[in-house]
Structures are given as C-alpha cells and as structure tokens.
Design a protein around this motif. Structure first.
Motif, PDB file in Angstrom:
ATOM      1  N   ASN A 259      96.070  25.970   1.964  1.00 40.51           N
ATOM      2  CA  ASN A 259      96.199  26.993   2.994  1.00 40.51           C
ATOM      3  C   ASN A 259      97.577  27.637   2.856  1.00 40.51           C
ATOM      4  O   ASN A 259      98.424  27.182   2.070  1.00 40.51           O
ATOM      5  N   TRP A 260      97.832  28.681   3.628  1.00 37.26           N
ATOM      6  CA  TRP A 260      99.081  29.424   3.442  1.00 37.26           C
ATOM      7  C   TRP A 260     100.309  28.597   3.792  1.00 37.26           C
ATOM      8  O   TRP A 260     101.365  28.733   3.175  1.00 37.26           O
ATOM      9  N   LYS A 261     100.191  27.726   4.766  1.00 41.59           N
ATOM     10  CA  LYS A 261     101.321  26.883   5.131  1.00 41.59           C
ATOM     11  C   LYS A 261     101.636  25.893   4.016  1.00 41.59           C
ATOM     12  O   LYS A 261     102.815  25.655   3.683  1.00 41.59           O
ATOM     13  N   GLN A 262     100.608  25.331   3.403  1.00 36.40           N
ATOM     14  CA  GLN A 262     100.815  24.400   2.298  1.00 36.40           C
ATOM     15  C   GLN A 262     101.431  25.114   1.092  1.00 36.40           C
ATOM     16  O   GLN A 262     102.351  24.592   0.446  1.00 36.40           O
ATOM     17  N   TRP A 263     100.906  26.295   0.790  1.00 33.82           N
ATOM     18  CA  TRP A 263     101.477  27.054  -0.322  1.00 33.82           C
ATOM     19  C   TRP A 263     102.931  27.424  -0.035  1.00 33.82           C
ATOM     20  O   TRP A 263     103.791  27.340  -0.919  1.00 33.82           O
TER      21      TRP A 263
END
Length: 269
Positions: A177-181
């Motif tokens: 997800n964007w937070k992980q990326w």
C-alpha cells in the motif's frame, strides 16, 4: 528560436510536442506513438522521424533517452535494446530527420524542466528530482546547473538495490500500500540526504500523479519533499530546453549537455 520540438522516449510510448522554451508551455497537443517492441535503435529512429514529420517544425530537436548520455552517445541500455550501448544516437537521429538532434537522459530532462518551470522554480542550492516508475531516475540540479547522469537509483541500501526495492514497479510487484511504499522510499531519501544535503526533493515519475496517497507519509530528516508539477510533460519540456540551449543550466553545464561546446560530430559518407 523559442518554440522547439521535444521528444520523450519511454518504455511504452514515444511522445513529442512543440515547447515554448521561454515559458515551458506546450504549444500544441502531444502526439504519442507506441514504442516498438524491443526498442532497437533503427525502430526507435523511425518513430522519432515520424514525430518530427508530424509537427513539421524547423530547427533543432531535443530527445530524451532512458539511459546514460554523454556527448550524444548512449552508454547504457537497461530497459531498451543492447545495441544502444556506445551508439552515437545524436548522429543517428540527426541523419534520419535532417534536423540537429540533441539527446539528454530522461531523468535529467525532467529535472531541468522541474527546476526551471515546475516545483523547483525559484529554488537555490541543490535540488534532487527523483522519478519513481519502472526504476528510479535522478537529476541533481545546483543553482540551476545540471550535474548529468547521476543514476542514483542504482545506489545500494545495505543489501538492497534502491530501484528494485523502492521503485513504483517494486510497490506493485510486492503489493505494497502507499504507506508501506512510502516507508521504503523514505529510507532511500534519507540516504540521499546524508550524501547530498539537498534543499529540496521533487518526486516525479508515475507516482507524482498519486501524490495525495503518499505525501503525508514520505519524509526526509531535514529536506522538504514535494511532488513534481509537470507530470508527463516534464521530459518533453526538458528535451526542448536541451535543444534550445535557452536555459542557463544548459550553457553553464558540462560539455555533454551544451550543444555549443560539443566536439564536432563525425557523420557517415
């Protein structure tokens, strides 16, 4: 001459448009032709020729290339045909089109455009433009002068190759997800910060269209982080700037970036 044709060679498409290099604005709608499968030099040459004919502009033409460019020669070919390595691509395109063609690395072109007309406009000191897409492209601009071919996507973060770990392709591959990326990308930015201490990071490439997804999560320790503004037009604009030689970054940059200071080209025949 202020209106110059810029052409951006990409992995899936080759697109071009005329650019007013005084304002950074496109003066006509972009025209896009799919990149030939394999992206061999002769096939790409024909597409560039078609784009030049489509617009019919006089004068020089700027072309981006997804690899190292030095004095008009292409020295790497990570995502295109290996026949590009060591090729005098300036001469290839010049002979094919009948126009003086000037080549520039695609990330460098985007960096020049963003520094002059986009998110870096008016900034002083060092600005790092990073394009997150299939890989990670980089452009380092200091007080308007480009340091070419930085290739900072190929840095290693301990046991991780930066662009294969933190690119947009890696986000999709690893189903992040964007937070992980953003956590991965932040680690990369903080490493660059230790090495270069830039005043500003500009985040471009495919992820710039989704800035609302990552903007609050992507952090450096000291350096401001902003999304790119020019999006898919940055490469075209930067290529035109290169060909026009209208920007101080071009006339003050090393010989590889300044058409006026290049060594004479040898042509066939």
């Amino acid at each position: 001459m202020s209106v110059i044709l810029g052409i951006d060679i990409g992995g899936s498409g080759i697109k071009g448009a005329p650019v007013d290099t005084r304002t950074g604005k496109l003066t006509a709608e972009r025209h896009r032709i799919p990149t030939p499968e394999g992206a061999a030099p002769e096939d790409v040459k024909r597409v560039v020729q078609q784009l030049v004919e489509h617009f019919g502009l006089p004068g020089p033409v700027g072309v981006t290339f997804p690899g190292i460019v030095q004095r008009g020669h292409t020295l790497s070919a990570a995502n295109v045909h290996p026949d590009w390595v060591g090729l005098n691509a300036d001469a290839l395109f010049t002979d094919a089109t009948g126009h003086e063609v000037h080549l520039i690395n695609d990330a460098d072109a985007a960096g020049l455009a963003e520094a002059r007309f986009g998110a870096g406009q008016g900034e002083t000191g060092s600005v790092l433009v990073l394009t997150f897409g299939t890989g990670i492209g980089s452009a380092l601009v200091h007080d308007g002068v480009l340091v070419p071919n930085t290739e900072l996507g190929h840095l290693w973060l301990r046991d991780k190759h930066a662009e294969t770990w933190a690119s947009d392709r890696a986000r999709e591959r690893d189903d992040l997800n964007w937070k992980q990326w953003s956590k991965r990308a932040s680690t990369y930015l903080q490493h660059l910060e230790l090495l270069f201490s830039p005043e500003l990071f500009i985040i471009g490439g495919g992820v710039s269209k989704k800035a609302d997804k990552w903007r609050e999560h992507l952090k450096a320790e000291r350096t401001r982080v902003v999304p790119a503004q020019l999006l898919n037009e940055a490469g075209i604009i930067g290529a035109a700037m290169m060909a026009a030689g209208s920007d101080p970054a071009l006339t003050a940059a090393p010989a590889a970036l300044s058409p006026a200071r290049r060594a004479p080209r040898k042509t066939s025949g």
